[in-house]
Design a protein around this motif. Structure first.
Motif, PDB file in Angstrom:
ATOM      1  N   LEU A 164       8.545   7.528  -4.497  1.00  0.00           N
ATOM      2  CA  LEU A 164       9.035   6.358  -3.766  1.00  0.00           C
ATOM      3  C   LEU A 164       8.305   6.275  -2.430  1.00  0.00           C
ATOM      4  O   LEU A 164       8.160   7.272  -1.731  1.00  0.00           O
ATOM      5  N   LEU A 165       7.856   5.062  -2.093  1.00  0.00           N
ATOM      6  CA  LEU A 165       7.207   4.822  -0.815  1.00  0.00           C
ATOM      7  C   LEU A 165       8.096   3.939   0.045  1.00  0.00           C
ATOM      8  O   LEU A 165       8.510   2.860  -0.395  1.00  0.00           O
ATOM      9  N   VAL A 175      -0.977  -0.075  -6.042  1.00  0.00           N
ATOM     10  CA  VAL A 175      -0.224   1.184  -6.006  1.00  0.00           C
ATOM     11  C   VAL A 175       0.907   1.075  -7.024  1.00  0.00           C
ATOM     12  O   VAL A 175       1.713   0.148  -6.960  1.00  0.00           O
ATOM     13  N   GLU A 176       0.959   2.005  -7.950  1.00  0.00           N
ATOM     14  CA  GLU A 176       1.944   1.933  -9.027  1.00  0.00           C
ATOM     15  C   GLU A 176       3.285   2.567  -8.672  1.00  0.00           C
ATOM     16  O   GLU A 176       4.279   2.359  -9.362  1.00  0.00           O
ATOM     17  N   ILE A 177       3.318   3.342  -7.609  1.00  0.00           N
ATOM     18  CA  ILE A 177       4.569   3.973  -7.169  1.00  0.00           C
ATOM     19  C   ILE A 177       5.521   2.899  -6.660  1.00  0.00           C
ATOM     20  O   ILE A 177       5.097   1.915  -6.046  1.00  0.00           O
ATOM     21  N   ARG A 178       6.822   3.076  -6.917  1.00  0.00           N
ATOM     22  CA  ARG A 178       7.794   2.112  -6.400  1.00  0.00           C
ATOM     23  C   ARG A 178       7.736   2.068  -4.877  1.00  0.00           C
ATOM     24  O   ARG A 178       7.658   3.104  -4.215  1.00  0.00           O
ATOM     25  N   GLN A 179       7.791   0.865  -4.323  1.00  0.00           N
ATOM     26  CA  GLN A 179       7.700   0.683  -2.879  1.00  0.00           C
ATOM     27  C   GLN A 179       8.912  -0.082  -2.349  1.00  0.00           C
ATOM     28  O   GLN A 179       9.395  -1.004  -2.999  1.00  0.00           O
ATOM     29  N   VAL A 180       9.341   0.307  -1.149  1.00  0.00           N
ATOM     30  CA  VAL A 180      10.418  -0.393  -0.454  1.00  0.00           C
ATOM     31  C   VAL A 180       9.892  -0.815   0.912  1.00  0.00           C
ATOM     32  O   VAL A 180       9.785   0.014   1.826  1.00  0.00           O
ATOM     33  N   PRO A 181       9.507  -2.083   1.077  1.00  0.00           N
ATOM     34  CA  PRO A 181       9.066  -2.539   2.398  1.00  0.00           C
ATOM     35  C   PRO A 181      10.256  -2.749   3.326  1.00  0.00           C
ATOM     36  O   PRO A 181      11.256  -3.354   2.933  1.00  0.00           O
ATOM     37  N   ILE A 182      10.173  -2.231   4.533  1.00  0.00           N
ATOM     38  CA  ILE A 182      11.270  -2.304   5.495  1.00  0.00           C
ATOM     39  C   ILE A 182      10.747  -2.926   6.789  1.00  0.00           C
ATOM     40  O   ILE A 182       9.841  -2.374   7.418  1.00  0.00           O
TER      41      ILE A 182
END
Length: 258
Positions: A164-165, A175-182
């Motif tokens: 998780l990013l 980027v294939e990893i799950r991302q959470v933009p904050i």
């Protein structure tokens, strides 16, 4: 025999936070003004510590929300706005029980505090990674794409595989990893804040080195941003190899009023 105030002062100064409650209890009934001042100062230190612990715990909202993920990585960048130097991205995986205090948006911290925290982060983090994209590449693909590229480099440099990013505001392409933009994530997530700090310290140190090569531009103090001394040197000496041509072009257009 009653201890002298200077001796008590030395005891308080040498005490860690864990000893302060005991010292406050021991000397809390002492009527001497100097001792009362030491006790009050100790109480303020403890109060400030409690507030900082509470603030830091509040910055673990996203780390706690996604706690079921095995390896959470915070990502941030510095250097999108300067006229010279690279854009640098940091990626940090903190331990799940991370107890580092004073993590915050690197811009909200003093240079001294950033340097202190950099050492703590590098020592305590599970993994750290850095990505650099220089001026030529920035001119070639634009600053946004260069930022994404630096972030991908930082993740690749971690040495571990995050699942998780947590990103400061952006979603990184390719980027294939799950991302959470904050939004304003460097002030809301300890992982992003840590990434912000190592990226900032790394880039600042690099610009200090560039200052030794190009002393006329004041890079050690302005870090490549458009400060007066920097703009004056640009006008007098022209750009260096570390200047972003696309940014300087825009600056020239703005100055000419076109």
């Amino acid at each position: 025999m009653e201890r002298k105030i200077n001796d008590i002062k030395g005891i308080f100064q040498a005490a860690g936070y864990e000893k302060l409650p005991e010292l406050i209890k021991e000397y809390g009934q002492d009527e001497r003004g100097g001792v009362r001042a030491l006790v009050e100062k100790a109480k303020k230190r403890l109060n400030a510590l409690e507030k900082e612990i509470a603030r830091t715990e509040g910055m673990k909202e996203y780390e706690n929300k996604y706690r079921d993920y095995m390896c959470i990585c915070g990502i941030d960048e510095v250097g999108r706005g300067p006229l010279a130097g690279p854009v640098v991205a940091g990626a940090v995986v903190l331990p799940k029980d991370c107890g580092i205090l004073y993590l915050n948006d690197s811009k909200q911290l003093s240079e001294k505090k950033r340097e202190e925290l950099y050492e703590v982060i590098m020592e305590q983090a599970v993994a750290t990674g850095l990505g650099y994209v220089g001026p030529e590449r920035i001119d070639e693909i634009n600053i946004l794409q260069a930022t994404y590229e630096a972030m991908r480099q930082a993740v690749a440099a971690l040495g571990v595989a995050p699942d998780l990013l947590l990103n400061d505001a952006v979603t990184i392409p390719q980027v294939e990893i799950r991302q959470v933009p904050i939004i304003k994530g460097d002030a809301k997530s300890i992982s992003i804040a840590a990434a912000s700090i190592i990226a900032k310290v790394t880039r600042d140190r690099l610009m200090v080195q560039y200052d030794e090569v190009f002393p006329e531009y004041g890079f050690a103090s302005n870090k490549g941003y458009g400060a007066k001394v920097h703009l004056e040197a640009l006008e007098k000496y022209g750009p260096t190899p570390i200047h972003r041509k696309s940014f300087i072009k825009n600056l020239t257009v703005a100055k000419s009023g076109e």
